[in-house]
Enzyme design. Structure first.
Site, mmCIF file in Angstrom:
data_model
loop_
_atom_site.group_PDB
_atom_site.id
_atom_site.type_symbol
_atom_site.label_atom_id
_atom_site.label_comp_id
_atom_site.label_asym_id
_atom_site.label_seq_id
_atom_site.Cartn_x
_atom_site.Cartn_y
_atom_site.Cartn_z
ATOM 1 C CG ASN A 215 -2.025 -1.057 1.099
ATOM 2 O OD1 ASN A 215 -2.445 -1.408 -0.001
ATOM 3 N ND2 ASN A 215 -2.474 -1.576 2.223
ATOM 4 C CG HIS A 266 -4.311 -6.947 4.433
ATOM 5 N ND1 HIS A 266 -5.336 -7.402 3.651
ATOM 6 C CD2 HIS A 266 -4.070 -5.670 4.011
ATOM 7 C CE1 HIS A 266 -5.710 -6.458 2.811
ATOM 8 N NE2 HIS A 266 -4.943 -5.401 3.014
ATOM 9 C CE1 TYR A 275 -2.980 -5.340 -1.021
ATOM 10 C CE2 TYR A 275 -3.716 -7.425 -0.112
ATOM 11 C CZ TYR A 275 -3.983 -6.123 -0.477
ATOM 12 O OH TYR A 275 -5.234 -5.594 -0.290
ATOM 13 N NE ARG A 329 -8.764 -9.340 -1.261
ATOM 14 C CZ ARG A 329 -7.964 -8.337 -0.934
ATOM 15 N NH1 ARG A 329 -7.078 -8.492 0.035
ATOM 16 N NH2 ARG A 329 -8.045 -7.183 -1.564
ATOM 17 C CD GLU A 410 -6.463 -10.628 3.011
ATOM 18 O OE1 GLU A 410 -6.350 -9.979 4.058
ATOM 19 O OE2 GLU A 410 -6.151 -10.169 1.899
#
Length: 743
Positions: A215, A266, A275, A329, A410
């Site tokens: 991020n 996360h 990610y 995910r 997740e």
């Protein structure tokens, strides 16, 4: 009124362009730049330019260089005809007021939020505007339409329930659009339009200093674009510094690159794909943006970057597919595991890291040919990430587990990976060509993820949307670089799943031995251990009573004493007369059953192999041996080399070629015909006897040992060692230590 003014101004531009070619007007000074500025936007809406101080010429040159690099990065390799056709189509989608037809700019909820389309339209236009070979290159009318779209967005100021949609999904293409339309010679996007969009980004598009990992990289990208086009030294420097800061290793409870080369996002959640690749792509873009400027990737940050890529990311690719159990995910997205996306990435890696260009080319060749004959054998225990990864010429195999130190994969975040609870419970991905699991996921039985021992329930347990910590502290492994073992103590009581088990995997190169013991549950559902659930290939067969029998599609074999099974170049051997179950089924399911954002029917032929432990098992065990790279003919005569020495609740041990690997789930003693070895605390070991003792590799899966006492006996000889090597592990808790015990 604003819409009417913009329409009138566009008519004026069209009229001027008909009278005199715009290139003459622009470059011969027939239109003053201040007049062009006035054409674009109403003055009351324009913020004052920040700073108002004389700027360093070197910094201005850096900004121009970065903009030039952004243009090269974002337009390189584009097909001009396809781009021009896309622009032609997109111009028809753009309403006179700058909005895109069919979009509702008041939408807020995630499942309806499709406003990134607005910037997809503008980005195609900006690329054509900046690309000399495009027929729209430096086209004034096109620039006006881009400006209309930007102004409309700023006026509408849409919102989103998910912060990512604005701060990344919108802001990244917006930053690129501003750079593309401010590049090269005039005409350029008006400084007043630019000022409005810079203000919009300042107010809405996030603070890079408050993000981490992927991020942070995503937000840094548009800070760099914004800093360069607005010639704002603080913004540009902050974006670059925060981006490169993400290449510093972090402690195990933080997001980013770990001390074992894993990547977390996360929270302490493994994300090599997903990610992880977003992070990598962002870094590669930033390296390209900063190329030729004073900002460069170097020193320890470059070394960390190289270790991340070579040490785990590339090893997680095999032929057509990335390993399913390290993607988070993303596994619930069609074709997300496809390694073709890595081909261009590997070319960019070679440019960014020329010292390792041959490594990246070799991996590209492996993906394209699926021939790994030159791959060096390696077994890596990622002691922070609870991940084990073997790579060799014949196959790649991974084990993903979870502990009280790491988060489960997740399940449910953004409506994705709805059934992925068991991915973190000792799942095994076994690949030779990468075809084995490719896009199989909608038709999977998600209570039987490969390698997992679990309750076979009607529905799959639901974890937390964005991950949750595991419940066991005994997860990890030991390795000497080529062989080793991985352990996982199953305990999902925090999710009200009544099952305990001790699981281990012993890697020997050609063979992998999987074992389980202490399998106990009071639940009414059957407990199963999934050996594999992969794509069925014609020619699959099994061996029972020395008779080879084909496994036909749409058939099932239940609780049969089977010696070996073969499918698609991988053999599975079952010692001790275990009852094995096989199904080969054609299955159809929709991707939306695992990802609410996808609606696509998937049809696959699926082979499922499992061992049943019944309902209410007590102290049940299992064992099987995986031998990838074997022909069907070999299974009848192949003799497994790995000898199982112990498969007890507190002790697993396997011997192969004079070396013994041991998993002590509790303090205990292993006695063989060669030696007797006792430990006073749980640990994992590789023991190689010598003439006067043994060489031992040892690790602490609990990450809690300060000292360990080892007693070694052979015949009438005995030695002991009280070692404190674990006490100084610090950020590398769980790593392997080498000891030499002599009599």
């Amino acid at each position: 009124m604003n819409t009417l003014n913009r329409l009138l101004r566009r008519v004026l531009i069209l009229a001027l362009s008909l009278i005199v070619p715009f290139s003459i007007l622009a470059f011969n000074g027939c239109i003053d730049k201040s007049v062009i500025d006035d054409i674009y936007i109403d003055k009351p809406d324009i913020p004052e330019e920040p700073g108002k101080i004389e700027k360093d010429p070197d910094f201005i040159a850096t900004c121009h260089k970065i903009i030039e690099n952004i243009v090269k990065e974002e337009t390189g390799g584009l097909d001009i005809n396809s781009l021009d056709k896309a622009v032609e189509d997109n111009l028809k989608k753009l309403n006179p007021d700058g909005s895109v037809k069919g979009l509702d700019y008041t939408v807020y909820e995630n499942n309806e939020w499709n406003l990134r389309t607005h910037f997809d339209v503008l980005l195609s236009m900006a690329k054509a505007f900046a690309l000399p070979k495009s027929k729209y290159y430096k086209d004034m009318v096109l620039l006006e339409r881009i400006a209309d779209g930007l102004i409309y967005w700023d006026d509408a100021n849409p919102k989103a329930a998910n912060w990512w949609n604005i701060q990344v999904g919108i802001a990244k293409p917006l930053g690129v659009i501003l750079a593309l339309t401010r590049s090269g010679e005039d005409p350029k996007l008006s400084s007043k339009v630019l000022g409005r969009m810079v203000r919009y980004m300042q107010l809405n598009c996030g603070d890079v200093t408050k993000q981490t990992g992927a991020n942070a990289i995503d937000i840094a990208l548009h800070w760099i674009c914004r800093g360069a086009v607005w010639e704002d030294q603080n913004t540009l420097n902050t974006g670059l510094q925060e981006a490169f800061k993400q290449l510093n290793r972090v402690s195990s409870n933080q997001e980013g690159i770990q001390y074992d080369d894993c990547f977390f996002q996360h929270g302490p959640q493994l994300y090599i794909g997903g990610y992880g690749t977003v992070f990598l792509d962002g870094i590669l873009k930033i390296v390209q943006y900063a190329n030729g400027s004073k900002f460069a990737l170097a020193g320890e940050q470059l070394a960390t970057f190289q270790n991340l890529v070579k040490g785990i990311m590339l090893k997680s690719l095999r032929g057509k597919s990335e390993l399913f159990n390290e993607m988070g995910r993303s596994v619930s997205r069609p074709e997300a595991s496809d390694t073709r996306f890595w081909l261009g990435r590997l070319d960019k890696l070679a440019e960014a890291d020329p010292a390792n260009a041959s490594v990246y080319q070799k991996n590209k060749t492996w993906i394209e040919t699926k021939n790994y004959s030159g791959a060096e054998e390696s077994l890596t225990q990622y002691f922070v990430g609870d991940f084990t990864l073997y790579q060799g010429p014949a196959y790649t195999m991974s084990v993903r587990s979870v502990s009280s130190r790491t988060s489960r994969c997740e399940t449910g975040g953004n409506g994705e990976n709805l059934k992925g609870y068991y991915i973190s419970d000792g799942s095994t991905a076994i690949q030779r060509t990468g075809e084995e699991y490719f896009d199989i996921y909608p038709v999977w039985d998600w209570n039987m993820v490969p390698g997992v021992t679990a309750l076979h329930q009607k529905t799959t347990p639901k974890g937390k949307d964005w991950g949750q910590l595991g419940n066991t502290n005994f997860t990890g492994g030991v390795s000497n670089g080529k062989i080793g073992n991985s352990v996982y103590k199953v305990d999902n009581s925090n999710d009200k799943l009544d099952l305990k088990a001790n699981k281990s995997w012993f890697f020997w190169g050609k063979e992998v031995v999987a074992m389980g013991s202490g399998i106990t549950s009071k639940a009414t559902e059957e407990v199963r251990t999934s050996v594999n659930q992969c794509l069925y290939k014609s020619g699959a067969s099994y061996l029972a009573d020395d008779i080879k029998t084909p496994v036909n599609l749409n058939s099932a074999i239940a609780n049969k004493n089977i010696r070996a099974i073969w499918n698609d170049g991988i053999a599975y051997f079952f010692p001790d007369g275990q009852k094995v179950n096989i199904t080969a089924q054609n299955k159809t399911e929709n991707w939306k059953t695992i990802n609410t954002t996808k609606n696509k029917i998937q049809n696959m032929d699926v082979l499922t192999l499992w061992l049943g432990h019944g309902a209410n098992p007590s102290q049940s065990t299992y064992s099987y041996v995986i031998v990838p790279g074997m022909s069907e003919a070999e299974i009848q005569t192949y003799k497994v080399k790995s000898e199982i020495l112990a498969n007890q609740e507190g002790l697993h041990a396997v011997r192969n070629d004079g070396v013994t690997q041991i998993a002590f789930f509790s303090a205990g003693t292993l006695t063989t015909d060669e030696l007797e070895l006792t430990v006073d605390k749980p640990c994992v070991m590789i023991v190689k006897p010598t003439n006067n003792g043994a060489n031992i590799e040892v690790a602490d899966p609990s990450h809690s040992l300060k000292e360990l006492t080892i007693i070694l006996k052979s015949g009438n000889k005995q030695t002991s060692r009280n070692t404190t090597v674990f006490a100084s592990d610090g950020t590398r808790k769980g790593q392997t230590h080498s000891l030499n015990l002599t009599f």
